[in-house]
Design a protein around this motif. Structure first.
Motif, PDB file in Angstrom:
ATOM      1  N   ARG A  90     -19.292  -5.030 -25.065  1.00 19.62           N
ATOM      2  CA  ARG A  90     -20.387  -4.064 -24.944  1.00 19.62           C
ATOM      3  C   ARG A  90     -21.588  -4.676 -24.235  1.00 19.62           C
ATOM      4  O   ARG A  90     -22.102  -4.106 -23.288  1.00 19.62           O
ATOM      5  CB  ARG A  90     -20.824  -3.572 -26.321  1.00 19.62           C
ATOM      6  N   ARG A 103     -26.830   5.333 -25.604  1.00 22.35           N
ATOM      7  CA  ARG A 103     -26.406   5.685 -26.967  1.00 22.35           C
ATOM      8  C   ARG A 103     -25.730   4.506 -27.659  1.00 22.35           C
ATOM      9  O   ARG A 103     -25.956   4.264 -28.849  1.00 22.35           O
ATOM     10  CB  ARG A 103     -25.451   6.878 -26.942  1.00 22.35           C
ATOM     11  N   THR A 104     -24.915   3.778 -26.919  1.00 21.55           N
ATOM     12  CA  THR A 104     -24.251   2.611 -27.492  1.00 21.55           C
ATOM     13  C   THR A 104     -25.282   1.554 -27.882  1.00 21.55           C
ATOM     14  O   THR A 104     -25.209   0.979 -28.973  1.00 21.55           O
ATOM     15  CB  THR A 104     -23.229   2.017 -26.493  1.00 21.55           C
ATOM     16  N   LEU A 105     -26.239   1.300 -26.993  1.00 21.22           N
ATOM     17  CA  LEU A 105     -27.286   0.317 -27.293  1.00 21.22           C
ATOM     18  C   LEU A 105     -28.154   0.776 -28.459  1.00 21.22           C
ATOM     19  O   LEU A 105     -28.576  -0.036 -29.283  1.00 21.22           O
ATOM     20  CB  LEU A 105     -28.130   0.055 -26.047  1.00 21.22           C
ATOM     21  N   GLU A 106     -28.410   2.074 -28.541  1.00 21.77           N
ATOM     22  CA  GLU A 106     -29.183   2.614 -29.669  1.00 21.77           C
ATOM     23  C   GLU A 106     -28.391   2.461 -30.968  1.00 21.77           C
ATOM     24  O   GLU A 106     -28.929   2.037 -31.990  1.00 21.77           O
ATOM     25  CB  GLU A 106     -29.517   4.087 -29.415  1.00 21.77           C
ATOM     26  N   ARG A 107     -27.114   2.764 -30.928  1.00 25.44           N
ATOM     27  CA  ARG A 107     -26.253   2.645 -32.110  1.00 25.44           C
ATOM     28  C   ARG A 107     -26.197   1.205 -32.607  1.00 25.44           C
ATOM     29  O   ARG A 107     -26.196   0.946 -33.805  1.00 25.44           O
ATOM     30  CB  ARG A 107     -24.847   3.133 -31.776  1.00 25.44           C
ATOM     31  N   ASP A 108     -26.166   0.256 -31.665  1.00 25.02           N
ATOM     32  CA  ASP A 108     -26.107  -1.156 -32.032  1.00 25.02           C
ATOM     33  C   ASP A 108     -27.477  -1.729 -32.397  1.00 25.02           C
ATOM     34  O   ASP A 108     -27.585  -2.902 -32.751  1.00 25.02           O
ATOM     35  CB  ASP A 108     -25.504  -1.974 -30.883  1.00 25.02           C
ATOM     36  N   ARG A 113     -24.242   7.320 -22.061  1.00 33.75           N
ATOM     37  CA  ARG A 113     -23.307   6.592 -22.915  1.00 33.75           C
ATOM     38  C   ARG A 113     -23.810   5.182 -23.222  1.00 33.75           C
ATOM     39  O   ARG A 113     -23.754   4.727 -24.366  1.00 33.75           O
ATOM     40  CB  ARG A 113     -21.935   6.529 -22.239  1.00 33.75           C
ATOM     41  N   THR A 114     -24.327   4.504 -22.206  1.00 33.05           N
ATOM     42  CA  THR A 114     -24.815   3.137 -22.390  1.00 33.05           C
ATOM     43  C   THR A 114     -26.023   3.111 -23.319  1.00 33.05           C
ATOM     44  O   THR A 114     -26.102   2.285 -24.235  1.00 33.05           O
ATOM     45  CB  THR A 114     -25.167   2.513 -21.028  1.00 33.05           C
ATOM     46  N   GLU A 138     -15.491  -7.636 -29.338  1.00 32.05           N
ATOM     47  CA  GLU A 138     -16.022  -6.271 -29.311  1.00 32.05           C
ATOM     48  C   GLU A 138     -17.482  -6.259 -28.866  1.00 32.05           C
ATOM     49  O   GLU A 138     -17.872  -5.478 -28.005  1.00 32.05           O
ATOM     50  CB  GLU A 138     -15.905  -5.629 -30.693  1.00 32.05           C
ATOM     51  N   THR A 143     -24.740  -2.199 -19.257  1.00 35.72           N
ATOM     52  CA  THR A 143     -25.597  -2.684 -20.337  1.00 35.72           C
ATOM     53  C   THR A 143     -26.552  -3.742 -19.810  1.00 35.72           C
ATOM     54  O   THR A 143     -27.745  -3.720 -20.103  1.00 35.72           O
ATOM     55  CB  THR A 143     -24.751  -3.241 -21.493  1.00 35.72           C
ATOM     56  N   ASP A 181     -21.047  -5.720 -20.499  1.00 36.10           N
ATOM     57  CA  ASP A 181     -20.752  -4.639 -19.559  1.00 36.10           C
ATOM     58  C   ASP A 181     -21.848  -4.578 -18.496  1.00 36.10           C
ATOM     59  O   ASP A 181     -23.025  -4.757 -18.791  1.00 36.10           O
ATOM     60  CB  ASP A 181     -20.694  -3.331 -20.369  1.00 36.10           C
TER      61      ASP A 181
END
Length: 127
Positions: free
Chosen positions: A23, A63-68, A60-61, A19, A29, A26
């Protein structure tokens, strides 16, 4: 001969690694991390620098990096609001293997393309 039993945590660990790798491995990313490694950047600056990325995919990228926890988003109270993105310490640690992979890719791209052409030519000749 007895077969080895799988480690009881092997499958959950593989899923977790898979997983995270999907991410951070990608292409968008990698390009965002590469673009942020020198310091904070604004959204449109990132979009201009990363050729071919759509606004939706960049959003989207990020936000995903911020979330992680790899990217920090800072909103400056100006009119209109100014937003900057920067790598966190975790993101900076990710930039080390990401930049190494990017450097390796650029260094070996010609060789990879030549190998692909030779493979395809040999496959066509055998057909």
């Amino acid at each position: 001969m007895p077969t080895a039993k799988p480690h009881p945590h092997a499958q959950p660990a593989c899923r977790a690694v898979s997983e995270v790798l999907s991410r951070v491995g990608d292409k968008w990313t990698v390009l965002v991390v590469k673009a942020l490694v020198d310091g904070p950047r604004r959204f449109n600056d990132l979009k201009r620098d990363i050729g071919g990325i759509s606004q939706q995919m960049l959003t989207r990228t990020l936000r995903t990096l911020e979330r992680d926890g790899m990217v920090a988003r800072t909103v400056h109270p100006t009119i209109p609001p100014s937003v900057e993105y920067t790598l966190t310490d975790l993101g900076l640690s990710l930039s080390i293997p990401v930049l190494a992979l990017a450097d390796w890719t650029f260094a070996n791209l010609d060789c990879i393309h030549a190998n692909r052409e030779a493979y395809d030519a040999a496959l066509a000749a055998a057909a």
